[in-house]
Design an enzyme around this catalytic site. Structure first.
Site, PDB file in Angstrom:
ATOM      1  N   PHE A  77       0.818  -1.227   0.000  1.00 19.18           N
ATOM      2  CA  PHE A  77       0.000   0.000   0.000  1.00 19.18           C
ATOM      3  C   PHE A  77       0.844   1.266   0.000  1.00 19.18           C
ATOM      4  O   PHE A  77       0.362   2.326  -0.389  1.00 19.18           O
ATOM      5  CB  PHE A  77      -0.931   0.013   1.235  1.00 19.18           C
ATOM      6  CG  PHE A  77      -0.241   0.452   2.497  1.00 19.18           C
ATOM      7  CD1 PHE A  77      -0.118   1.799   2.813  1.00 19.18           C
ATOM      8  CD2 PHE A  77       0.328  -0.476   3.369  1.00 19.18           C
ATOM      9  CE1 PHE A  77       0.540   2.213   3.966  1.00 19.18           C
ATOM     10  CE2 PHE A  77       0.986  -0.071   4.524  1.00 19.18           C
ATOM     11  CZ  PHE A  77       1.092   1.278   4.818  1.00 19.18           C
ATOM     12  N   CYS A  87       9.619   1.703   3.563  1.00 17.97           N
ATOM     13  CA  CYS A  87      10.523   0.594   3.891  1.00 17.97           C
ATOM     14  C   CYS A  87      11.948   1.097   4.062  1.00 17.97           C
ATOM     15  O   CYS A  87      12.802   0.394   4.572  1.00 17.97           O
ATOM     16  CB  CYS A  87      10.475  -0.473   2.824  1.00 17.97           C
ATOM     17  SG  CYS A  87      11.173   0.089   1.288  1.00 17.97           S
TER      18      CYS A  87
HETATM   19  P1  NAD Z   1       1.560  -6.645   3.079  1.00 18.17           P
HETATM   20  O1  NAD Z   1       2.594  -7.710   3.161  1.00 18.17           O
HETATM   21  O2  NAD Z   1       0.449  -6.675   4.061  1.00 18.17           O
HETATM   22  O3  NAD Z   1       0.849  -6.666   1.620  1.00 18.17           O
HETATM   23  C1  NAD Z   1       1.585  -6.653   0.428  1.00 18.17           C
HETATM   24  C2  NAD Z   1       0.774  -7.369  -0.652  1.00 18.17           C
HETATM   25  O4  NAD Z   1       0.586  -8.730  -0.271  1.00 18.17           O
HETATM   26  C3  NAD Z   1      -0.607  -6.774  -0.883  1.00 18.17           C
HETATM   27  O5  NAD Z   1      -0.876  -6.746  -2.259  1.00 18.17           O
HETATM   28  C4  NAD Z   1      -1.518  -7.745  -0.153  1.00 18.17           C
HETATM   29  O6  NAD Z   1      -2.792  -7.837  -0.749  1.00 18.17           O
HETATM   30  C5  NAD Z   1      -0.797  -9.070  -0.259  1.00 18.17           C
HETATM   31  N1  NAD Z   1      -1.043  -9.955   0.883  1.00 18.17           N
HETATM   32  C6  NAD Z   1      -1.266  -9.577   2.168  1.00 18.17           C
HETATM   33  N2  NAD Z   1      -1.439 -10.660   2.940  1.00 18.17           N
HETATM   34  C7  NAD Z   1      -1.321 -11.748   2.142  1.00 18.17           C
HETATM   35  C8  NAD Z   1      -1.388 -13.148   2.371  1.00 18.17           C
HETATM   36  N3  NAD Z   1      -1.617 -13.647   3.581  1.00 18.17           N
HETATM   37  N4  NAD Z   1      -1.217 -13.968   1.330  1.00 18.17           N
HETATM   38  C9  NAD Z   1      -0.984 -13.480   0.096  1.00 18.17           C
HETATM   39  N5  NAD Z   1      -0.914 -12.157  -0.184  1.00 18.17           N
HETATM   40  C10 NAD Z   1      -1.064 -11.286   0.827  1.00 18.17           C
HETATM   41  O7  NAD Z   1       2.334  -5.251   3.114  1.00 18.17           O
HETATM   42  P2  NAD Z   1       1.725  -3.780   3.210  1.00 18.17           P
HETATM   43  O8  NAD Z   1       1.177  -3.581   4.588  1.00 18.17           O
HETATM   44  O9  NAD Z   1       0.868  -3.496   2.055  1.00 18.17           O
HETATM   45  O10 NAD Z   1       3.067  -2.914   3.024  1.00 18.17           O
HETATM   46  C11 NAD Z   1       3.934  -2.577   4.079  1.00 18.17           C
HETATM   47  C12 NAD Z   1       5.132  -3.493   4.154  1.00 18.17           C
HETATM   48  O11 NAD Z   1       5.817  -3.504   2.908  1.00 18.17           O
HETATM   49  C13 NAD Z   1       6.158  -3.041   5.169  1.00 18.17           C
HETATM   50  O12 NAD Z   1       6.619  -4.161   5.871  1.00 18.17           O
HETATM   51  C14 NAD Z   1       7.268  -2.430   4.325  1.00 18.17           C
HETATM   52  O13 NAD Z   1       8.542  -2.443   4.928  1.00 18.17           O
HETATM   53  C15 NAD Z   1       7.222  -3.312   3.137  1.00 18.17           C
HETATM   54  N6  NAD Z   1       7.835  -2.668   1.977  1.00 18.17           N
HETATM   55  C16 NAD Z   1       9.025  -3.178   1.519  1.00 18.17           C
HETATM   56  C17 NAD Z   1       9.655  -2.588   0.440  1.00 18.17           C
HETATM   57  C18 NAD Z   1      10.940  -3.131  -0.091  1.00 18.17           C
HETATM   58  O14 NAD Z   1      11.275  -2.844  -1.250  1.00 18.17           O
HETATM   59  N7  NAD Z   1      11.679  -3.919   0.677  1.00 18.17           N
HETATM   60  C19 NAD Z   1       9.066  -1.483  -0.183  1.00 18.17           C
HETATM   61  C20 NAD Z   1       7.848  -0.998   0.302  1.00 18.17           C
HETATM   62  C21 NAD Z   1       7.234  -1.617   1.378  1.00 18.17           C
END
Ligand code: NAD
Length: 499
Positions: free
Chosen positions: A149, A281
């Protein structure tokens, strides 16, 4: 109520599942739209159509493919204000920050304009008698992108642009909390000349993701999100024989040496700690001053800066420093972690727990919070807070500070503030973290480098965007060709009688 469906074969289509995710306005706590969550059949249909489109797209010559990216880049620029507004409306970040979100994605599109050069193979003349060797980089087929998100424009662009530049088709599954920007970007890509079906945006939840992970047509998965989901997706994709790169969460430290420019270090910590409400992140969430005097000075510099921060909805104007966090659950989790910090003995220097804003009492705002005397056993140190909470861990010397960073399970980004080139070089060389800033707080590499963390911040191989992306999204084929000596040496060209 506005309803967001899917983007299939070059048009918006309504979802058929009857299941929806709520899209909230994080500043007011009210629902502003709903997004359709795809069925298995909808996902499979999108993949099948993408597979047909991909074969033709991969056959388009690279220069022509590049021209689509040139037009796409121009359209993103033209629609900058509109895209930033879409980002802010669902995410809650300020408009200047949302423009940065679009811009850092656009820069990846710009690098893809050079795809003919990036996809050139290698050639060895005369590797043996009459033998030449050459390699080609060929598209994988249909690939999936699953995005978080917190960067509704940038990360979908990091996924779709390189994958499609390489001749693949992509099924993009954006975050169900902020899907509108990805839908609009797909529309603009289509306007730029991308053939129908090459980019499908399928909105959904875990069911959609699992369908993508298990589908045999999907050749590769690029994921960005939290660490537990990154690890899960990597495991399931790899078990199913897919190429996968899954980028996860972070806990980024900044070491402040006694010789650092303290005003600059404090300014950097304010921007990197509280910008975007800490929902990055690459946010710095741990300040590690070396020496008690440095630590005291830093607190002295940070507090007045924190007191000046303006928290509010993006609609209140560009002098707002940061907005709400994404959901009520996220706000409650952050407040719970702040409480745990107090209970576990950290010093709460500024307290953002009771922050309220007239007219926005139900919004998901958290005031800027600063903890001092944090230790590695505390939950506020161990957990990725993903909120406007900066923690300070005091260290006596450089080696201990470096060891703290090295021992942390995450390895996305880190920074050092110092006036000493020798320390800076030592840090950059020894630290086990993927992206390092020297007097630079958020070292997100420019788009012609590649982005990726180490340790629990990334699973799989190769980094995202830049040169690594062209490798991740292509397979190498190597040809060994021999041509026997013929007409040139032995053939008789004169008309003669049969022997
Ligand atoms: P999230 O892991 O909750 O969701 C990411 C994606 O995975 C979404 O599209 C979501 O629909 C899907 N998803 C969620 N739960 C799932 C499940 N159980 N099974 C399959 N798919 C699932 O992450 P978020 O809250 O959207 O984003 C924040 C996180 O992303 C933070 O931890 C941040 O550090 C990380 N992030 C990392 C980077 C990087 O490049 N390392 C960049 C941006 C954000």
């Amino acid at each position: 109520m506005q309803e967001i469906g899917h983007w299939i074969n070059g048009q918006r289509v309504a979802g058929t599942s009857g299941n929806y995710g709520a899209i909230m306005n994080p500043a007011t706590g009210e629902q502003q739209a709903q997004v359709a969550l795809a069925t298995v059949a909808e996902v499979e249909d999108a993949i099948a159509k993408a597979a047909e489109a991909q074969v033709k797209w991969a056959a388009v010559n690279p220069q022509r493919r590049a021209r689509v990216f040139m037009k796409f880049g121009a359209l993103i620029n033209e629609h900058m204000e509109e895209l930033a507004e879409l980002v802010s409306r669902e995410h809650g970040k300020t408009i200047p920050d949302a423009k940065g979100d679009v811009q850092r994605g656009l820069e990846v599109v710009e690098v893809c304009m050079g795809l003919p050069s990036a996809l050139k193979g290698e050639f060895t003349d005369n590797g043996g008698p009459g033998i030449d060797l050459y390699s080609m980089r060929q598209a994988l087929g249909v690939v999936a992108g699953i995005t978080p998100f917190n960067f509704p424009a940038m990360i979908p662009l990091w996924k779709m642009a390189p994958a499609i530049a390489c001749g693949n088709a992509m099924i993009l599954k954006p975050s169900e909390r902020c899907p509108s920007t990805a839908m609009r970007l797909a529309e603009l890509f289509s306007e730029a000349g991308l053939p129908d079906g090459v980019l499908q945006v399928v909105n959904g939840d875990k069911l959609t993701v699992d369908t993508l992970l298990d589908n045999e047509t999907i050749q590769a998965v690029g994921f960005v999100g939290s660490t537990p989901i990154a690890q899960y997706i990597y495991g399931r994709a790899a078990t199913n024989g897919k190429r996968a790169q899954c980028f996860g969460g972070a806990k980024n430290h900044m070491i402040i040496m006694p010789d650092a420019d303290m005003d600059k270090a404090a300014d950097a910590l304010i921007g990197a700690g509280y910008g975007a409400a800490g929902e990055r992140c690459m946010a710095i969430s741990v300040a590690v001053p070396v020496g008690q005097e440095t630590a005291d000075k830093l607190i002295e510099k940070l507090v007045p800066r924190i007191e000046k921060l303006k928290v509010g909805p993006y609609t209140a104007g560009d002098d707002v420093d940061y907005g709400p966090v994404i959901t009520e659950a996220s706000k409650n989790r952050i407040l719970g972690l702040i409480n745990s910090g107090v209970d576990q003995g950290a010093t709460l220097v500024t307290d953002g727990r009771d922050f309220t804003l007239q007219g926005y009492e139900n919004g998901y705002f958290v005031g800027p919070t600063l903890f001092d005397n944090v230790t590695p056993d505390m939950d506020i140190y161990k957990e990725e807070i993903f909120g406007p909470v900066l923690t300070q861990v005091r260290m006596d010397n450089y080696e201990d500070a470096l060891q703290l960073v090295m021992d942390n399970e995450y390895g996305n980004g880190t920074a050092i503030y110092t006036g000493d080139g020798d320390v800076a070089r030592d840090f950059a060389s020894r630290v086990n973290v993927g992206m390092v800033g020297i007097n630079f707080p958020i070292p997100v590499p420019l788009s012609y480098y590649s982005f990726g963390g180490w340790k629990k911040s990334a699973f799989g191989d190769l980094n995202q965007y830049g040169p690594d992306a062209f490798k991740f999204y292509t397979k190498t084929k190597t040809v060994t060709a021999r041509w026997f000596s013929g007409i040139k040496d032995g053939a008789a060209l004169n008309f003669k009688a049969m022997d």
